[in-house]
Write a protein that holds these residues in place. Structure first.
Motif, PDB file in Angstrom:
ATOM      1  N   TRP A  56     -52.647   4.055   1.262  1.00 27.96           N
ATOM      2  CA  TRP A  56     -51.495   4.257   0.379  1.00 27.96           C
ATOM      3  C   TRP A  56     -50.205   4.307   1.193  1.00 27.96           C
ATOM      4  O   TRP A  56     -49.192   3.708   0.798  1.00 27.96           O
ATOM      5  N   MET A  57     -50.212   4.991   2.338  1.00 24.20           N
ATOM      6  CA  MET A  57     -49.004   5.086   3.163  1.00 24.20           C
ATOM      7  C   MET A  57     -48.615   3.721   3.716  1.00 24.20           C
ATOM      8  O   MET A  57     -47.432   3.364   3.751  1.00 24.20           O
ATOM      9  N   ASP A  59     -49.233   0.864   2.315  1.00 19.09           N
ATOM     10  CA  ASP A  59     -48.677   0.127   1.177  1.00 19.09           C
ATOM     11  C   ASP A  59     -47.245   0.565   0.868  1.00 19.09           C
ATOM     12  O   ASP A  59     -46.393  -0.268   0.512  1.00 19.09           O
ATOM     13  N   GLU A  60     -46.973   1.857   0.978  1.00 17.20           N
ATOM     14  CA  GLU A  60     -45.609   2.347   0.755  1.00 17.20           C
ATOM     15  C   GLU A  60     -44.639   1.717   1.750  1.00 17.20           C
ATOM     16  O   GLU A  60     -43.547   1.278   1.382  1.00 17.20           O
ATOM     17  N   ARG A  63     -44.081  -1.934   0.920  1.00 17.01           N
ATOM     18  CA  ARG A  63     -43.301  -2.135  -0.297  1.00 17.01           C
ATOM     19  C   ARG A  63     -41.833  -1.732  -0.118  1.00 17.01           C
ATOM     20  O   ARG A  63     -40.933  -2.388  -0.645  1.00 17.01           O
ATOM     21  N   GLU A  64     -41.584  -0.669   0.624  1.00 20.61           N
ATOM     22  CA  GLU A  64     -40.248  -0.083   0.672  1.00 20.61           C
ATOM     23  C   GLU A  64     -39.424  -0.501   1.888  1.00 20.61           C
ATOM     24  O   GLU A  64     -38.208  -0.274   1.904  1.00 20.61           O
ATOM     25  N   GLN A 112     -32.570   7.719   0.885  1.00 20.78           N
ATOM     26  CA  GLN A 112     -33.656   8.192   0.041  1.00 20.78           C
ATOM     27  C   GLN A 112     -33.165   9.353  -0.831  1.00 20.78           C
ATOM     28  O   GLN A 112     -32.194  10.019  -0.487  1.00 20.78           O
ATOM     29  N   TYR A 117     -41.643  13.856  -0.138  1.00 25.68           N
ATOM     30  CA  TYR A 117     -42.103  12.574  -0.671  1.00 25.68           C
ATOM     31  C   TYR A 117     -42.738  12.817  -2.037  1.00 25.68           C
ATOM     32  O   TYR A 117     -42.869  13.963  -2.481  1.00 25.68           O
ATOM     33  N   SER A 118     -43.156  11.731  -2.676  1.00 20.82           N
ATOM     34  CA  SER A 118     -43.738  11.860  -4.006  1.00 20.82           C
ATOM     35  C   SER A 118     -45.144  12.445  -3.979  1.00 20.82           C
ATOM     36  O   SER A 118     -45.674  12.839  -5.026  1.00 20.82           O
ATOM     37  N   THR A 121     -48.907  14.014   2.440  1.00 22.31           N
ATOM     38  CA  THR A 121     -49.513  13.026   3.320  1.00 22.31           C
ATOM     39  C   THR A 121     -50.312  13.752   4.397  1.00 22.31           C
ATOM     40  O   THR A 121     -50.800  14.861   4.166  1.00 22.31           O
ATOM     41  N   LEU A 185     -36.476   7.553   5.126  1.00 20.97           N
ATOM     42  CA  LEU A 185     -37.911   7.371   5.192  1.00 20.97           C
ATOM     43  C   LEU A 185     -38.335   7.287   6.660  1.00 20.97           C
ATOM     44  O   LEU A 185     -37.701   6.578   7.451  1.00 20.97           O
TER      45      LEU A 185
END
Length: 283
Positions: A56-57, A59-60, A63-64, A112, A117-118, A121, A185
């Motif tokens: 997931w990290m 992918d973040e 994406r970002e 940000q 974070y959302s 982690t 970030l």
């Protein structure tokens, strides 16, 4: 592991090469029957769900940001499969450092909405809480410094008197660190083994521990194990100017967090550097 890879990707693993374990996860380089080479991590690991969280990290970041990261092919709580990154090891030249500076300056200048974070982690197989917070000083105090000191002390690896001195520093933390212009970030775990190079460029950054925070905590970490040196900081400073005071006490204050991570994981030789920083701060 072969069966798990086949179920995840629909391809058979024709070869499996064991690599070093990563926080309780088995790590393999796998050749697939369609000709691809992939990296496989299989859990559950030291932290439940770590394989899926790492995916997931990654992918973040993909994406970002513009950071080069491996493509995630499959991520579930106990299995992560990513592209294999051909590389020549960690950064070893001024060109590597200058390219890293370009990448990180671009990352850190992206505004940000808040610190944290959302979701929570992990760093080094340890939980890393990320409640969204408006104050960097409060976030670093409560969810980095005190949080990791509690873990290290709870594991019997941080002596009680040192833990008390960290509380004294926490009470005065606003005297030592500042609020940044905005949250940034962060990759979160930029020791040399997590920066892969090919030719004169950064091929990928791996094993993130993402959150939003002050860029200085990321920059400080790169000095702890000599990931980067003068060429990096000269190039970074030309793109995102640094306060010279960062290189005095603040750098050491921020490195208390990764030092406490290492105390929690390994104890021993990582306690004296913590004590030295507390002495510098008069705590």
């Amino acid at each position: 592991m072969s069966k798990a890879v086949e179920q995840a990707l629909g391809c058979r693993a024709t070869s499996l090469q064991p690599l070093s374990r990563s926080w309780g996860l088995k790590v393999m380089r796998a050749g697939l029957d369609d000709g691809r080479t992939v990296l496989v991590k299989q859990g559950p690991g030291d932290l439940p769900g770590h394989a899926g969280l790492e995916g997931w990290m990654l992918d973040e970041l993909a994406r970002e940001t513009a950071l080069p990261v491996p493509d995630v092919l499959h991520a579930s709580p106990d299995l992560l499969v990513t592209d294999w990154i051909d590389n020549e090891g960690g950064p070893s030249s001024p060109a590597h450092e200058r390219h890293a500076a370009e990448l990180l300056a671009a990352l850190h200048t992206m505004r940000q909405p808040s610190f944290g974070y959302s979701r929570d982690t992990a760093i080094g197989g340890l939980a890393q809480p990320n409640p969204e917070t408006t104050s960097w000083v409060a976030f670093f105090r409560d969810h980095r410094l005190v949080h990791m000191a509690d873990i290290a002390h709870g594991r019997g690896r941080l002596p009680g008197p040192v833990r008390t001195r960290i509380d004294r520093l926490a009470d005065r933390l606003a005297d030592y660190i500042d609020e940044p212009a905005h949250p940034s970030l962060l990759h979160g775990d930029l020791w040399g083994g997590n920066v892969l190079v090919r030719g004169e460029r950064i091929a990928a950054v791996i094993d993130p521990a993402i959150s939003c925070g002050h860029p200085e905590i990321e920059l400080a970490f790169t000095t702890l194990f000599a990931t980067f040196g003068r060429p990096f900081f000269d190039a970074y400073g030309a793109l995102a100017p640094l306060d010279k005071e960062f290189f005095t006490l603040r750098l050491h204050i921020y490195n208390l967090y990764p030092l406490l991570v290492h105390v929690a994981l390994f104890g021993g030789s990582y306690v004296p550097p913590v004590e030295a920083t507390l002495e510098r701060a008069g705590c």
